[in-house]
Design a protein around this motif. Structure first.
Motif, PDB file in Angstrom:
ATOM      1  N   ILE A 151       0.982  -1.155   0.022  1.00 22.96           N
ATOM      2  CA  ILE A 151      -0.033   0.026  -0.074  1.00 22.96           C
ATOM      3  C   ILE A 151       0.785   1.318  -0.215  1.00 22.96           C
ATOM      4  CG2 ILE A 151      -1.582   1.291   1.175  1.00 22.96           C
ATOM      5  CD1 ILE A 151      -2.698  -1.299   2.491  1.00 22.96           C
ATOM      6  N   PHE A 152       0.397   2.279  -0.658  1.00 19.54           N
ATOM      7  CA  PHE A 152       1.231   3.469  -0.718  1.00 19.54           C
ATOM      8  C   PHE A 152       0.223   4.603  -0.561  1.00 19.54           C
ATOM      9  CE2 PHE A 152       0.975   2.676  -5.296  1.00 19.54           C
ATOM     10  CZ  PHE A 152       0.547   3.946  -5.646  1.00 19.54           C
ATOM     11  N   SER A 153       0.455   6.014   0.014  1.00 20.12           N
ATOM     12  CA  SER A 153      -0.151   6.899   0.062  1.00 20.12           C
ATOM     13  C   SER A 153       0.049   7.851  -1.068  1.00 20.12           C
ATOM     14  CB  SER A 153       0.250   7.725   1.339  1.00 20.12           C
ATOM     15  OG  SER A 153      -0.058   9.028   1.571  1.00 20.12           O
ATOM     16  N   LEU A 154      -0.811   8.362  -1.728  1.00 17.09           N
ATOM     17  CA  LEU A 154      -0.891   9.386  -2.878  1.00 17.09           C
ATOM     18  C   LEU A 154      -0.138  10.535  -2.541  1.00 17.09           C
ATOM     19  CD1 LEU A 154      -4.084   8.756  -5.092  1.00 17.09           C
ATOM     20  CD2 LEU A 154      -1.751   8.176  -5.619  1.00 17.09           C
ATOM     21  N   ASN A 155      -0.333  10.996  -1.244  1.00 16.55           N
ATOM     22  CA  ASN A 155       0.157  12.526  -0.814  1.00 16.55           C
ATOM     23  C   ASN A 155       1.392  12.299  -0.431  1.00 16.55           C
ATOM     24  OD1 ASN A 155      -2.244  13.688  -1.147  1.00 16.55           O
ATOM     25  ND2 ASN A 155      -2.815  13.217   0.928  1.00 16.55           N
ATOM     26  N   GLN A 156       2.184  11.025  -0.267  1.00 18.66           N
ATOM     27  CA  GLN A 156       3.590  11.189   0.144  1.00 18.66           C
ATOM     28  C   GLN A 156       4.261  10.310  -0.974  1.00 18.66           C
ATOM     29  OE1 GLN A 156       3.315   9.021   4.054  1.00 18.66           O
ATOM     30  NE2 GLN A 156       2.109  10.482   5.064  1.00 18.66           N
ATOM     31  N   THR A 157       3.853  10.023  -2.260  1.00 20.46           N
ATOM     32  CA  THR A 157       4.463   9.207  -3.315  1.00 20.46           C
ATOM     33  C   THR A 157       4.682   9.982  -4.591  1.00 20.46           C
ATOM     34  OG1 THR A 157       3.432   7.122  -2.246  1.00 20.46           O
ATOM     35  CG2 THR A 157       4.465   7.288  -4.382  1.00 20.46           C
ATOM     36  N   ALA A 158       5.932  10.194  -4.689  1.00 18.06           N
ATOM     37  CA  ALA A 158       6.299  10.844  -6.021  1.00 18.06           C
ATOM     38  C   ALA A 158       5.860  10.044  -7.360  1.00 18.06           C
ATOM     39  CB  ALA A 158       7.561  11.535  -6.160  1.00 18.06           C
ATOM     40  N   PRO A 159       5.730  10.501  -8.330  1.00 22.82           N
ATOM     41  CA  PRO A 159       5.618   9.811  -9.877  1.00 22.82           C
ATOM     42  C   PRO A 159       6.767   8.885  -9.740  1.00 22.82           C
ATOM     43  CG  PRO A 159       5.029  11.881 -10.235  1.00 22.82           C
ATOM     44  CD  PRO A 159       5.431  11.926  -8.910  1.00 22.82           C
ATOM     45  N   SER A 160       8.144   9.416  -9.631  1.00 23.34           N
ATOM     46  CA  SER A 160       9.242   8.559  -9.832  1.00 23.34           C
ATOM     47  C   SER A 160       9.219   7.412  -8.692  1.00 23.34           C
ATOM     48  CB  SER A 160      10.536   9.466  -9.595  1.00 23.34           C
ATOM     49  OG  SER A 160      10.360   9.882  -8.222  1.00 23.34           O
ATOM     50  N   ASP A 161       8.581   7.757  -7.606  1.00 26.81           N
ATOM     51  CA  ASP A 161       8.554   6.360  -6.625  1.00 26.81           C
ATOM     52  C   ASP A 161       7.709   5.235  -7.325  1.00 26.81           C
ATOM     53  OD1 ASP A 161      10.213   7.808  -4.935  1.00 26.81           O
ATOM     54  OD2 ASP A 161       8.448   8.741  -4.146  1.00 26.81           O
ATOM     55  N   VAL A 162       6.556   5.753  -8.068  1.00 28.95           N
ATOM     56  CA  VAL A 162       5.747   4.732  -8.417  1.00 28.95           C
ATOM     57  C   VAL A 162       6.639   4.028  -9.875  1.00 28.95           C
ATOM     58  CG1 VAL A 162       3.512   4.306  -9.699  1.00 28.95           C
ATOM     59  CG2 VAL A 162       3.788   5.795  -7.785  1.00 28.95           C
ATOM     60  N   CYS A 163       7.295   4.884 -10.640  1.00 29.05           N
ATOM     61  CA  CYS A 163       8.161   4.257 -11.445  1.00 29.05           C
ATOM     62  C   CYS A 163       9.004   2.955 -11.042  1.00 29.05           C
ATOM     63  CB  CYS A 163       8.801   5.238 -12.316  1.00 29.05           C
ATOM     64  SG  CYS A 163       7.701   6.553 -13.418  1.00 29.05           S
ATOM     65  N   GLY A 164       9.755   3.446  -9.895  1.00 30.33           N
ATOM     66  CA  GLY A 164      10.462   2.494  -9.368  1.00 30.33           C
ATOM     67  C   GLY A 164       9.934   1.260  -8.728  1.00 30.33           C
ATOM     68  N   LEU A 165       8.590   1.410  -8.460  1.00 26.33           N
ATOM     69  CA  LEU A 165       7.852   0.228  -7.844  1.00 26.33           C
ATOM     70  C   LEU A 165       7.292  -0.786  -8.938  1.00 26.33           C
ATOM     71  CD1 LEU A 165       6.192  -0.868  -5.197  1.00 26.33           C
ATOM     72  CD2 LEU A 165       4.581   0.639  -6.001  1.00 26.33           C
ATOM     73  N   LEU A 166       7.042  -0.266 -10.417  1.00 29.27           N
ATOM     74  CA  LEU A 166       6.495  -0.871 -11.227  1.00 29.27           C
ATOM     75  C   LEU A 166       7.023  -2.284 -11.724  1.00 29.27           C
ATOM     76  CD1 LEU A 166       5.300   1.883 -13.583  1.00 29.27           C
ATOM     77  CD2 LEU A 166       3.688   0.503 -12.089  1.00 29.27           C
ATOM     78  N   ARG A 167       6.223  -3.246 -12.036  1.00 25.15           N
ATOM     79  CA  ARG A 167       6.684  -4.628 -12.551  1.00 25.15           C
ATOM     80  C   ARG A 167       5.648  -4.807 -13.469  1.00 25.15           C
ATOM     81  NH1 ARG A 167       9.948  -2.972  -9.548  1.00 25.15           N
ATOM     82  NH2 ARG A 167      10.957  -3.973  -7.676  1.00 25.15           N
ATOM     83  N   ALA A 168       6.170  -5.793 -14.548  1.00 27.61           N
ATOM     84  CA  ALA A 168       5.285  -6.248 -15.469  1.00 27.61           C
ATOM     85  C   ALA A 168       4.201  -7.003 -14.973  1.00 27.61           C
ATOM     86  CB  ALA A 168       6.028  -7.331 -16.324  1.00 27.61           C
ATOM     87  N   ASP A 169       2.605  -6.625 -15.488  1.00 22.21           N
ATOM     88  CA  ASP A 169       1.576  -7.173 -15.171  1.00 22.21           C
ATOM     89  C   ASP A 169       1.290  -6.677 -13.626  1.00 22.21           C
ATOM     90  OD1 ASP A 169       1.092  -8.671 -17.335  1.00 22.21           O
ATOM     91  OD2 ASP A 169       2.185 -10.316 -16.644  1.00 22.21           O
ATOM     92  N   MET A 170       1.872  -5.636 -13.173  1.00 21.98           N
ATOM     93  CA  MET A 170       1.561  -5.145 -11.643  1.00 21.98           C
ATOM     94  C   MET A 170       0.301  -4.313 -11.766  1.00 21.98           C
ATOM     95  SD  MET A 170       3.458  -2.920  -8.860  1.00 21.98           S
ATOM     96  CE  MET A 170       4.546  -4.258  -8.421  1.00 21.98           C
ATOM     97  N   ILE A 171      -0.937  -4.505 -11.020  1.00 21.76           N
ATOM     98  CA  ILE A 171      -1.954  -3.964 -10.847  1.00 21.76           C
ATOM     99  C   ILE A 171      -1.820  -2.826  -9.851  1.00 21.76           C
ATOM    100  CG2 ILE A 171      -4.466  -4.056 -10.596  1.00 21.76           C
ATOM    101  CD1 ILE A 171      -4.315  -6.825 -11.585  1.00 21.76           C
ATOM    102  N   ILE A 172      -2.073  -1.467 -10.024  1.00 22.73           N
ATOM    103  CA  ILE A 172      -2.278  -0.572  -8.698  1.00 22.73           C
ATOM    104  C   ILE A 172      -3.631  -0.022  -9.027  1.00 22.73           C
ATOM    105  CG2 ILE A 172      -1.334   1.720  -8.375  1.00 22.73           C
ATOM    106  CD1 ILE A 172       1.144   1.202  -9.305  1.00 22.73           C
ATOM    107  N   ALA A 173      -4.318   0.118  -7.721  1.00 19.93           N
ATOM    108  CA  ALA A 173      -5.836   0.250  -7.509  1.00 19.93           C
ATOM    109  C   ALA A 173      -5.986   1.115  -6.555  1.00 19.93           C
ATOM    110  CB  ALA A 173      -6.686  -0.923  -7.608  1.00 19.93           C
ATOM    111  N   ASP A 174      -7.043   1.857  -6.352  1.00 14.88           N
ATOM    112  CA  ASP A 174      -7.362   2.504  -4.962  1.00 14.88           C
ATOM    113  C   ASP A 174      -8.084   1.512  -4.109  1.00 14.88           C
ATOM    114  OD1 ASP A 174     -10.368   3.707  -4.450  1.00 14.88           O
ATOM    115  OD2 ASP A 174     -10.042   3.196  -6.530  1.00 14.88           O
ATOM    116  N   GLU A 175      -8.023   1.658  -2.859  1.00 18.67           N
ATOM    117  CA  GLU A 175      -8.571   0.813  -1.925  1.00 18.67           C
ATOM    118  C   GLU A 175     -10.243   0.379  -1.880  1.00 18.67           C
ATOM    119  OE1 GLU A 175      -6.083   0.446   1.993  1.00 18.67           O
ATOM    120  OE2 GLU A 175      -6.871   2.623   1.719  1.00 18.67           O
ATOM    121  N   LYS A 176     -10.955   1.525  -2.695  1.00 19.40           N
ATOM    122  CA  LYS A 176     -12.436   1.212  -3.010  1.00 19.40           C
ATOM    123  C   LYS A 176     -12.847   0.680  -4.173  1.00 19.40           C
ATOM    124  CE  LYS A 176     -13.775   4.232   0.869  1.00 19.40           C
ATOM    125  NZ  LYS A 176     -14.495   5.522   1.322  1.00 19.40           N
TER     126      LYS A 176
END
Length: 224
Positions: A151-176
């Motif tokens: 889980i990550f917070s949108l207010n505390q995560t920069a786009p570059s952080d998300v880029c570093g997190l990504l993997r092939a076939d990864m799904i990112i979704a909001d909790e709801k």
């Protein structure tokens, strides 16, 4: 369940969406234009394969649309461009490959690179996070097919952080489950999902190039 989401070929995407998602679109990853001479300066050996890192793309790169590349190369449609890209990285072989179309990329500037193929383009991440925030989303979950999740917070995560997190076939979704996006291996696209039906207006507002899923569009939309 998003953790195990998998789309069967030949079955329309919209019929396979987990609730509450009702709309989907393939976001086309932009081509990457680096400054003139970038490759020559970076290369240490002749014929060395070069591709900019996410950090270099964010800092120095410029997105180039599929439409612009189609005009330069003489490609006739997004489907033909997708098939050419997949052929260029050997994701399509033998009778499925389109080598004539892939050779048209030779017309491109030497400092213009093919889009990222396995993970969501760094050019798309800031806009995707903005769409999440516009829906009041504060936290996101992510799932990688094998083992990684969190889980990550949108207010505390920069786009570059998300880029570093990504993997092939990864799904990112909001909790709801109001919105989600999924990178697709060897596809040069990201599948974007929403719970509501305003997909065309979101695509226009973000100036994304996309193939919006119709009632018949499947995961292999490029060959339909």
């Amino acid at each position: 369940m998003l953790e195990t989401l998998h789309f069967e070929e030949g079955v329309p995407i919209l019929r396979q969406l987990p609730k509450p998602f009702t709309s989907a679109a393939f976001l086309l990853h932009p081509f990457v234009r680096m400054p003139d001479g970038w490759e020559e300066q970076k290369r240490k050996r002749p014929y060395e394969h070069m591709y900019p890192s996410d950090e270099e793309i964010i800092a120095m790169g410029r997105p180039v649309s599929w439409q612009s590349v189609m005009t330069v190369c003489g490609l006739r449609s997004e489907k033909e461009t997708a098939l050419a890209l997949m052929t260029a990285v050997t994701a399509l072989r033998d009778e499925y490959a389109h080598p004539e179309s892939a050779r048209l990329f030779n017309r491109l500037h030497p400092d213009l690179y093919l889009p990222s193929d396995d993970v969501t383009s760094p050019f798309l991440i800031p806009g995707l996070l903005d769409v999440f925030r516009s829906k009041g989303i504060k936290r996101c979950t992510y799932y990688e097919p094998v083992e990684e999740k969190g889980i990550f917070s949108l207010n505390q995560t920069a786009p570059s952080d998300v880029c570093g997190l990504l993997r092939a076939d990864m799904i990112i979704a909001d909790e709801k489950r109001r919105a989600a996006f999924m990178s697709i291996y060897d596809s040069f696209t990201t599948l974007f999902l929403m719970e509501d039906q305003d997909m065309p207006s979101v695509i226009r507002a973000m100036s994304w190039e996309a193939v919006i899923c119709s009632d018949t569009a499947c995961i292999n939309w490029y060959s339909q």
